[in-house]
Motif scaffolding. Structure first.
Motif, mmCIF file in Angstrom:
data_model
loop_
_atom_site.group_PDB
_atom_site.id
_atom_site.type_symbol
_atom_site.label_atom_id
_atom_site.label_comp_id
_atom_site.label_asym_id
_atom_site.label_seq_id
_atom_site.Cartn_x
_atom_site.Cartn_y
_atom_site.Cartn_z
ATOM 1 N N ARG A 76 -30.186 -12.789 -16.472
ATOM 2 C CA ARG A 76 -30.979 -13.645 -15.613
ATOM 3 C C ARG A 76 -30.017 -14.337 -14.664
ATOM 4 O O ARG A 76 -28.845 -14.548 -14.999
ATOM 5 C CB ARG A 76 -31.754 -14.663 -16.439
ATOM 6 C CG ARG A 76 -32.829 -14.028 -17.310
ATOM 7 C CD ARG A 76 -33.585 -15.050 -18.107
ATOM 8 N NE ARG A 76 -34.669 -14.427 -18.850
ATOM 9 C CZ ARG A 76 -35.545 -15.086 -19.577
ATOM 10 N NH1 ARG A 76 -35.458 -16.408 -19.677
ATOM 11 N NH2 ARG A 76 -36.508 -14.450 -20.216
ATOM 12 N N THR B 163 -35.405 -13.570 -10.148
ATOM 13 C CA THR B 163 -34.133 -13.832 -10.819
ATOM 14 C C THR B 163 -34.288 -14.033 -12.320
ATOM 15 O O THR B 163 -33.316 -13.933 -13.068
ATOM 16 C CB THR B 163 -33.451 -15.071 -10.221
ATOM 17 O OG1 THR B 163 -34.391 -16.150 -10.187
ATOM 18 C CG2 THR B 163 -32.939 -14.792 -8.815
ATOM 19 N N THR B 164 -35.515 -14.313 -12.768
ATOM 20 C CA THR B 164 -35.717 -14.518 -14.203
ATOM 21 C C THR B 164 -36.877 -13.712 -14.768
ATOM 22 O O THR B 164 -36.970 -13.559 -15.977
ATOM 23 C CB THR B 164 -35.984 -16.014 -14.523
ATOM 24 O OG1 THR B 164 -37.196 -16.431 -13.890
ATOM 25 C CG2 THR B 164 -34.837 -16.884 -14.062
ATOM 26 N N ARG C 211 -29.814 -7.983 -12.516
ATOM 27 C CA ARG C 211 -30.883 -7.998 -13.518
ATOM 28 C C ARG C 211 -30.842 -6.718 -14.340
ATOM 29 O O ARG C 211 -31.084 -6.733 -15.562
ATOM 30 C CB ARG C 211 -32.247 -8.154 -12.840
ATOM 31 C CG ARG C 211 -32.500 -9.505 -12.185
ATOM 32 C CD ARG C 211 -32.371 -10.683 -13.132
ATOM 33 N NE ARG C 211 -33.105 -10.513 -14.377
ATOM 34 C CZ ARG C 211 -34.413 -10.693 -14.528
ATOM 35 N NH1 ARG C 211 -35.151 -11.068 -13.487
ATOM 36 N NH2 ARG C 211 -34.991 -10.519 -15.698
#
Length: 264
Positions: free
Chosen positions: A187, A262-263, A182
């Motif tokens: 992402r 993760t995003t 990250r």
């Protein structure tokens, strides 16, 4: 077949059986196999990913395909092109070296295909020496960084725009590697439906997996196994979903939400 078993089959397909059991010579460019006694207690995660649901009207589904190495399945590629189905394709440097014709098709259809980073050598993005389903992980932060950067460098050299998503081999990560990736500006692409279990499922089972997808799901399948029966099932499933009125989206088209930071 439950999700755990599907995932296990998918991961086992990533490398030859002899390598997975630690009895083969390590492929050139891959990290060294850790000793058998190097068992780590590090927490590994396998993040889910969903796109925003459409709600009323046609369900929204994101098709994602891994191009790990080897060749390209023309059954899947021709279906996507002929039916004008958008998809996100994760490519490795290894796949790019041997598939210039398929890459040309992807680049000729930027309205359909989003190309993203699957790594340099298709090794798990885990930053300590360990194995993930028998596959030697990157093993250090430096090696994780090289796996990600090497994949992106190969993409740029092939004329692909700078990738914004990364999906590592085996789809498992250490939390510290997620933070590192990250920090590199990516992402990380999980999934919510395993469409083909590493292209090992028979066609009919693939069709059942795809048919289970719901509004907001992200399906993972493979586009690099043209001799496997799974590809037939993938192509048929795409047509079946289209006939049901599914709205296909790429990851770049719609907001999404992934587990394990993760995003976010």
């Amino acid at each position: 077949m439950n999700r755990f078993l599907l995932t296990s089959v998918f991961l086992a397909a990533a490398v030859p059986a002899a390598y997975a059991t630690g009895q083969a010579t390590q492929p050139a460019g891959w990290p060294p196999l850790p000793p058998k006694e190097a068992v780590s207690n590090v927490k590994l995660v396998e993040p889910h990913l969903h796109v925003n649901r459409a709600g009323k009207g046609a369900p929204r589904i994101a098709l994602t395909f891994d191009a790990c190495m080897g060749k390209t399945d023309p059954r899947i590629l021709s279906t996507l092109v002929d039916q004008r189905i958008p998809a996100t394709i994760f490519v490795t440097a290894r796949w790019l070296r041997t598939n210039p014709d398929a890459l040309a098709v992807f680049l000729a259809h930027p309205e359909l295909f989003e190309l993203e980073n699957h790594g340099q050598n298709h090794i798990p993005a885990v930053d300590i020496p360990t194995k993930v389903y028998g596959i030697a992980a990157a093993g250090s932060p430096q090696a994780v960084g090289q796996e990600v950067k090497g994949g992106a460098d190969a993409m740029l050299a092939a004329g692909i725009p700078q990738p914004r998503w990364f999906r590592g081999a085996t789809a498992k990560y250490s939390l510290s590697a997620i933070a590192q990736i990250r920090g590199m500006g990516y992402r990380i692409a999980g999934y919510s439906v395993n469409g083909d279990s590493g292209s090992l499922l028979p066609a009919k089972m693939v069709e059942k997996q795809y048919a289970s997808a719901k509004d907001g799901d992200v399906i993972i399948s493979h586009i690099n196994q043209p001799t496997h029966a799974a590809g037939e099932g993938v192509a048929a499933s795409i047509l079946a979903l289209k006939a049901k009125g599914v709205q296909f989206v790429r990851l770049e088209d719609i907001p999404e939400q992934g587990d394990d930071d993760t995003t976010n």
